[in-house]
Design a protein around this motif. Structure first.
Motif, PDB file in Angstrom:
ATOM      1  N   LEU A  37       0.698  -1.105   0.118  1.00  0.00           N
ATOM      2  CA  LEU A  37      -0.102   0.005  -0.009  1.00  0.00           C
ATOM      3  C   LEU A  37       0.940   1.238  -0.103  1.00  0.00           C
ATOM      4  CD1 LEU A  37      -2.658  -1.069   2.634  1.00  0.00           C
ATOM      5  CD2 LEU A  37      -2.818  -0.922   0.254  1.00  0.00           C
ATOM      6  N   ILE A  38       1.983   1.259   0.987  1.00  0.00           N
ATOM      7  CA  ILE A  38       2.574   2.505   1.111  1.00  0.00           C
ATOM      8  C   ILE A  38       3.995   2.112   1.768  1.00  0.00           C
ATOM      9  CG2 ILE A  38       0.528   4.114   1.572  1.00  0.00           C
ATOM     10  CD1 ILE A  38       1.238   4.167   4.460  1.00  0.00           C
ATOM     11  N   ARG A  39       4.841   3.074   1.494  1.00  0.00           N
ATOM     12  CA  ARG A  39       6.136   2.800   2.141  1.00  0.00           C
ATOM     13  C   ARG A  39       6.359   4.429   2.942  1.00  0.00           C
ATOM     14  NH1 ARG A  39      10.958   0.718  -1.392  1.00  0.00           N
ATOM     15  NH2 ARG A  39      11.718   0.469   0.605  1.00  0.00           N
ATOM     16  N   LEU A  61      -5.652   3.301  -4.652  1.00  0.00           N
ATOM     17  CA  LEU A  61      -4.526   4.372  -4.352  1.00  0.00           C
ATOM     18  C   LEU A  61      -4.540   5.062  -5.517  1.00  0.00           C
ATOM     19  CD1 LEU A  61      -1.941   1.397  -3.585  1.00  0.00           C
ATOM     20  CD2 LEU A  61      -2.815   3.074  -1.845  1.00  0.00           C
ATOM     21  N   GLU A  62      -5.259   5.188  -6.554  1.00  0.00           N
ATOM     22  CA  GLU A  62      -5.303   6.122  -7.581  1.00  0.00           C
ATOM     23  C   GLU A  62      -6.259   7.118  -7.129  1.00  0.00           C
ATOM     24  OE1 GLU A  62      -6.175   3.761 -11.037  1.00  0.00           O
ATOM     25  OE2 GLU A  62      -4.243   3.160 -11.334  1.00  0.00           O
ATOM     26  N   ARG A  63      -7.040   7.006  -6.244  1.00  0.00           N
ATOM     27  CA  ARG A  63      -8.210   8.163  -5.807  1.00  0.00           C
ATOM     28  C   ARG A  63      -7.425   9.435  -5.172  1.00  0.00           C
ATOM     29  NH1 ARG A  63     -11.445   4.915  -1.651  1.00  0.00           N
ATOM     30  NH2 ARG A  63     -11.785   7.120  -0.981  1.00  0.00           N
ATOM     31  N   ASP A  64      -7.831  10.436  -5.612  1.00  0.00           N
ATOM     32  CA  ASP A  64      -7.084  11.716  -5.133  1.00  0.00           C
ATOM     33  C   ASP A  64      -7.292  12.193  -3.748  1.00  0.00           C
ATOM     34  OD1 ASP A  64      -6.572  12.445  -7.713  1.00  0.00           O
ATOM     35  OD2 ASP A  64      -8.202  13.704  -8.056  1.00  0.00           O
ATOM     36  N   ASP A  65      -8.584  11.435  -3.064  1.00  0.00           N
ATOM     37  CA  ASP A  65      -8.532  11.709  -1.616  1.00  0.00           C
ATOM     38  C   ASP A  65      -7.606  10.723  -0.787  1.00  0.00           C
ATOM     39  OD1 ASP A  65      -9.770   9.546  -2.484  1.00  0.00           O
ATOM     40  OD2 ASP A  65     -11.346   9.406  -0.666  1.00  0.00           O
ATOM     41  N   MET A  77       0.828  11.726   5.717  1.00  0.00           N
ATOM     42  CA  MET A  77       1.512  10.420   6.564  1.00  0.00           C
ATOM     43  C   MET A  77       3.166  10.652   6.359  1.00  0.00           C
ATOM     44  SD  MET A  77      -1.375   7.518   6.089  1.00  0.00           S
ATOM     45  CE  MET A  77      -0.403   6.167   7.082  1.00  0.00           C
ATOM     46  N   GLY A  78       3.429  11.364   5.231  1.00  0.00           N
ATOM     47  CA  GLY A  78       4.800  11.345   4.985  1.00  0.00           C
ATOM     48  C   GLY A  78       5.025  10.116   4.024  1.00  0.00           C
ATOM     49  N   ALA A  79       4.100   9.571   3.505  1.00  0.00           N
ATOM     50  CA  ALA A  79       4.302   8.253   2.641  1.00  0.00           C
ATOM     51  C   ALA A  79       4.232   8.532   1.464  1.00  0.00           C
ATOM     52  CB  ALA A  79       3.372   7.149   3.291  1.00  0.00           C
ATOM     53  N   ARG A  80       4.549   7.251   0.646  1.00  0.00           N
ATOM     54  CA  ARG A  80       4.309   7.453  -0.844  1.00  0.00           C
ATOM     55  C   ARG A  80       3.573   6.020  -1.258  1.00  0.00           C
ATOM     56  NH1 ARG A  80       7.405   4.148  -4.013  1.00  0.00           N
ATOM     57  NH2 ARG A  80       9.570   3.453  -3.178  1.00  0.00           N
ATOM     58  N   SER A  81       2.725   6.175  -2.257  1.00  0.00           N
ATOM     59  CA  SER A  81       1.845   4.814  -2.545  1.00  0.00           C
ATOM     60  C   SER A  81       2.885   4.026  -2.969  1.00  0.00           C
ATOM     61  CB  SER A  81       0.590   5.206  -3.235  1.00  0.00           C
ATOM     62  OG  SER A  81       1.277   5.806  -4.510  1.00  0.00           O
ATOM     63  N   ASP A  82       2.716   2.542  -3.040  1.00  0.00           N
ATOM     64  CA  ASP A  82       3.588   1.476  -3.618  1.00  0.00           C
ATOM     65  C   ASP A  82       2.594   0.322  -3.931  1.00  0.00           C
ATOM     66  OD1 ASP A  82       6.292   0.901  -3.937  1.00  0.00           O
ATOM     67  OD2 ASP A  82       6.002  -0.599  -2.167  1.00  0.00           O
ATOM     68  N   TYR A  83       1.796   0.547  -4.973  1.00  0.00           N
ATOM     69  CA  TYR A  83       1.327  -0.444  -5.698  1.00  0.00           C
ATOM     70  C   TYR A  83       1.884  -1.376  -6.170  1.00  0.00           C
ATOM     71  CZ  TYR A  83      -1.642  -3.162  -8.865  1.00  0.00           C
ATOM     72  OH  TYR A  83      -2.073  -4.091  -9.694  1.00  0.00           O
TER      73      TYR A  83
END
Length: 333
Positions: free
Chosen positions: A127-129, A284-288, A296-302
């Motif tokens: 999900l995220i890193r 993960l592609e949704r803007d919200d 959260m200081g994260a980036r998505s990681d699908y």
């Protein structure tokens, strides 16, 4: 894993779901849907990043699949209690695990009495890193990784470093740094990130290895000197902080993060795995959701199930090597 988001913010974001956000059923994988309540097992207490991602996923799945999706917090024993609960369930898509490095990469090497194995879970997607961060008390005068290395070499017994506990990701982060650079420091473990941060702010320890949050606000207030983030790329939340890789040639492959991903019991068939993976990608592609992740200081990681499986295997091997060199062994308790 320690960054806190209020449940109200999460539920407000979840309430923003509408029929417009529903995923088109454009493939065979998307045709599978649950027939009863979906349990999202979070092997951690409410409020942290594992819990936040579980609640965001639950809201998304409920809106898109038309069945209730509920989060169950099963904390304890480094996340292994909740993870073991999922391992025991049928792979029918109605029990989902939100995993992280503790119970899904580190535990296999550090615990002598594990109750499950990695091959009993099916990775679905990350999900995220979130980066970890290494910082120094301002009284040290140390402001970078090269300065830290030089100081340790000149003053081998002057510095101590603290973390949220033995075998936690921040501990292993700094242990790996010391292994790669051939340096030695005394580790001071604390019972959680909060006490470790307080010791770092007080100067009771000189170096702090922590998740990006809660340390970053203290760095921004000038109470700690940020030395590096631990991911290969700089954090969008603090692009001025260099990476560990930038600090020394020995750290050229340094890569540690707090990651949060989705697993199913191993017996889950491919259509269920693919259907859940498709929903994760859509979420993960949704803007919200992107906004929540950035906060959260994260980036998505699908990733695909195979990509996430390869990633988890690599993480497990990496931590196994660090743990072996440290000589760490513990019991689940």
């Amino acid at each position: 894993m320690t960054h806190q988001l209020s449940r109200r913010r999460v539920l407000t974001a979840a309430a923003g779901l509408s029929t417009a956000a529903l995923l088109p059923r454009s493939s065979d994988a998307a045709d599978w849907r649950p027939t009863e309540t979906v349990r999202i097992i979070v092997p951690a207490a409410p409020g942290g990043s594992t819990d936040v991602m579980g609640r965001l996923l639950a809201a998304h799945l409920q809106a898109n699949w038309g069945q209730p999706a509920v989060v169950e917090n099963r904390s304890g024993a480094g996340g292994t209690i909740g993870t073991a609960e999922v391992v025991r369930q049928k792979g029918d898509g109605h029990t989902v695990l939100i995993g992280n490095p503790g119970p899904n990469a580190i535990a296999y090497s550090i615990y002598r009495n594990m109750t499950y194995k990695a091959d009993q879970l099916q990775p679905v997607s990350n999900l995220i890193r979130i980066p970890n961060i290494v910082s120094a008390h301002p009284s040290t005068g140390i402001k970078s990784i090269p300065e830290l290395i030089a100081y340790i070499k000149a003053n081998p017994d002057k510095l101590t470093y603290g973390s949220s506990g033995i075998g936690q990701s921040p501990h292993l982060t700094f242990a790996w740094f010391l292994q790669l650079t051939g340096l030695k420091m005394v580790h001071v473990p604390f019972r959680g990130a909060g006490p470790a941060l307080q010791a770092g702010l007080a100067g009771d320890i000189q170096i702090l290895s922590d998740n990006l949050y809660p340390s970053l606000p203290q760095v921004q207030d000038g109470k700690l000197n940020a030395l590096a983030v631990t991911t290969p790329e700089r954090s969008a939340s603090a692009p001025e902080i260099p990476t560990m890789r930038e600090g020394a040639p020995e750290l050229a492959k340094f890569d540690v993060s707090s990651w949060f991903g989705v697993f199913l019991p191993k017996s889950a068939p491919a259509p269920i795995v693919d259907a859940l993976n498709t929903q994760i990608k859509a979420m993960l592609e949704r803007d919200d959701i992107k906004k929540n992740i950035a906060n959260m200081g994260a980036r998505s990681d699908y990733g695909s199930p195979q990509q996430f499986s390869d990633f988890v295997a690599a993480e497990t091997a990496k931590f196994a090597g660090i743990i072996k060199q440290e000589g760490l062994q513990m019991d689940v308790n």
